[in-house]
Design a protein around this motif. Structure first.
Motif, PDB file in Angstrom:
ATOM      1  N   ALA A 177      16.143  84.072 -25.077  1.00  0.00           N
ATOM      2  CA  ALA A 177      15.138  82.927 -25.523  1.00  0.00           C
ATOM      3  C   ALA A 177      15.831  81.946 -26.496  1.00  0.00           C
ATOM      4  O   ALA A 177      15.396  80.809 -26.411  1.00  0.00           O
ATOM      5  CB  ALA A 177      14.198  83.632 -26.366  1.00  0.00           C
ATOM      6  N   ALA A 178      16.631  82.428 -27.276  1.00  0.00           N
ATOM      7  CA  ALA A 178      17.118  81.481 -28.395  1.00  0.00           C
ATOM      8  C   ALA A 178      18.028  80.471 -27.444  1.00  0.00           C
ATOM      9  O   ALA A 178      18.368  79.322 -27.703  1.00  0.00           O
ATOM     10  CB  ALA A 178      18.070  82.152 -29.142  1.00  0.00           C
ATOM     11  N   GLY A 179      18.756  81.106 -26.366  1.00  0.00           N
ATOM     12  CA  GLY A 179      19.631  80.255 -25.435  1.00  0.00           C
ATOM     13  C   GLY A 179      18.826  79.107 -24.753  1.00  0.00           C
ATOM     14  O   GLY A 179      19.323  77.768 -24.634  1.00  0.00           O
ATOM     15  N   GLU A 180      17.558  79.522 -24.022  1.00  0.00           N
ATOM     16  CA  GLU A 180      16.914  78.633 -23.532  1.00  0.00           C
ATOM     17  C   GLU A 180      16.287  77.617 -24.561  1.00  0.00           C
ATOM     18  O   GLU A 180      16.125  76.559 -24.102  1.00  0.00           O
ATOM     19  CB  GLU A 180      15.696  79.336 -22.732  1.00  0.00           C
ATOM     20  CG  GLU A 180      16.079  80.246 -21.606  1.00  0.00           C
ATOM     21  CD  GLU A 180      14.999  81.223 -20.987  1.00  0.00           C
ATOM     22  OE1 GLU A 180      14.093  81.143 -21.477  1.00  0.00           O
ATOM     23  OE2 GLU A 180      15.380  81.601 -19.712  1.00  0.00           O
ATOM     24  N   ALA A 181      15.773  78.017 -25.441  1.00  0.00           N
ATOM     25  CA  ALA A 181      15.368  76.968 -26.629  1.00  0.00           C
ATOM     26  C   ALA A 181      16.615  75.810 -26.763  1.00  0.00           C
ATOM     27  O   ALA A 181      16.007  74.864 -26.918  1.00  0.00           O
ATOM     28  CB  ALA A 181      14.911  77.796 -27.860  1.00  0.00           C
ATOM     29  N   THR A 182      17.697  76.490 -27.069  1.00  0.00           N
ATOM     30  CA  THR A 182      18.659  75.313 -27.423  1.00  0.00           C
ATOM     31  C   THR A 182      19.034  74.540 -26.302  1.00  0.00           C
ATOM     32  O   THR A 182      19.192  73.186 -26.439  1.00  0.00           O
ATOM     33  CB  THR A 182      20.101  76.143 -27.616  1.00  0.00           C
ATOM     34  OG1 THR A 182      19.836  77.262 -28.756  1.00  0.00           O
ATOM     35  CG2 THR A 182      21.343  75.227 -27.957  1.00  0.00           C
ATOM     36  N   TYR A 183      19.099  75.071 -25.038  1.00  0.00           N
ATOM     37  CA  TYR A 183      19.163  74.503 -23.939  1.00  0.00           C
ATOM     38  C   TYR A 183      17.930  73.137 -23.796  1.00  0.00           C
ATOM     39  O   TYR A 183      18.314  72.088 -23.572  1.00  0.00           O
ATOM     40  CB  TYR A 183      19.201  75.170 -22.507  1.00  0.00           C
ATOM     41  CG  TYR A 183      19.160  74.310 -21.420  1.00  0.00           C
ATOM     42  CD1 TYR A 183      20.209  73.753 -20.927  1.00  0.00           C
ATOM     43  CD2 TYR A 183      17.869  74.213 -20.563  1.00  0.00           C
ATOM     44  CE1 TYR A 183      20.285  72.957 -19.765  1.00  0.00           C
ATOM     45  CE2 TYR A 183      17.766  73.706 -19.307  1.00  0.00           C
ATOM     46  CZ  TYR A 183      18.782  72.832 -18.952  1.00  0.00           C
ATOM     47  OH  TYR A 183      18.828  72.212 -17.848  1.00  0.00           O
TER      48      TYR A 183
ATOM     49  N   LYS B 132      16.382  71.996 -25.961  1.00  0.00           N
ATOM     50  CA  LYS B 132      16.447  71.100 -27.081  1.00  0.00           C
ATOM     51  C   LYS B 132      17.469  70.028 -26.785  1.00  0.00           C
ATOM     52  O   LYS B 132      17.360  68.673 -27.092  1.00  0.00           O
ATOM     53  CB  LYS B 132      16.889  71.651 -28.647  1.00  0.00           C
ATOM     54  CG  LYS B 132      17.134  70.860 -29.598  1.00  0.00           C
ATOM     55  CD  LYS B 132      17.307  71.599 -30.866  1.00  0.00           C
ATOM     56  CE  LYS B 132      17.695  70.526 -32.021  1.00  0.00           C
ATOM     57  NZ  LYS B 132      18.018  71.445 -33.312  1.00  0.00           N
TER      58      LYS B 132
ATOM     59  N   MET C 118      18.176  87.041 -27.469  1.00  0.00           N
ATOM     60  CA  MET C 118      19.327  86.085 -27.228  1.00  0.00           C
ATOM     61  C   MET C 118      19.234  84.936 -26.128  1.00  0.00           C
ATOM     62  O   MET C 118      19.581  84.130 -26.245  1.00  0.00           O
ATOM     63  CB  MET C 118      20.521  86.910 -27.070  1.00  0.00           C
ATOM     64  CG  MET C 118      21.733  86.541 -27.816  1.00  0.00           C
ATOM     65  SD  MET C 118      23.256  87.607 -27.805  1.00  0.00           S
ATOM     66  CE  MET C 118      23.873  87.870 -26.378  1.00  0.00           C
TER      67      MET C 118
END
Length: 51
Positions: free
Chosen positions: A3-9, A11, A1
């Motif tokens: 890693a997904a949040g950091e990727a969205t940030y 982006k 979760m």
């Protein structure tokens, strides 16, 4: 979760983020550093003592 949040940030983050001027990386960071020890600042504003 995380890693997904950091990727969205990463982006959606702004390409030129606002940096507070006095924070590290800001335009005023360490502009007026503290004078070294041993240097004394006198605030007499031209009122010298005439003996």
């Amino acid at each position: 979760m995380i890693a997904a949040g950091e990727a969205t940030y990463n982006k959606w983050r702004h390409p030129d983020p606002y940096i507070v001027p006095w924070a590290p990386g800001g335009s005023k960071f360490t502009r007026n550093p503290v004078p070294p020890s041993g240097i004394e600042i006198l605030y007499d504003y031209g009122r010298e003592e005439n003996d």
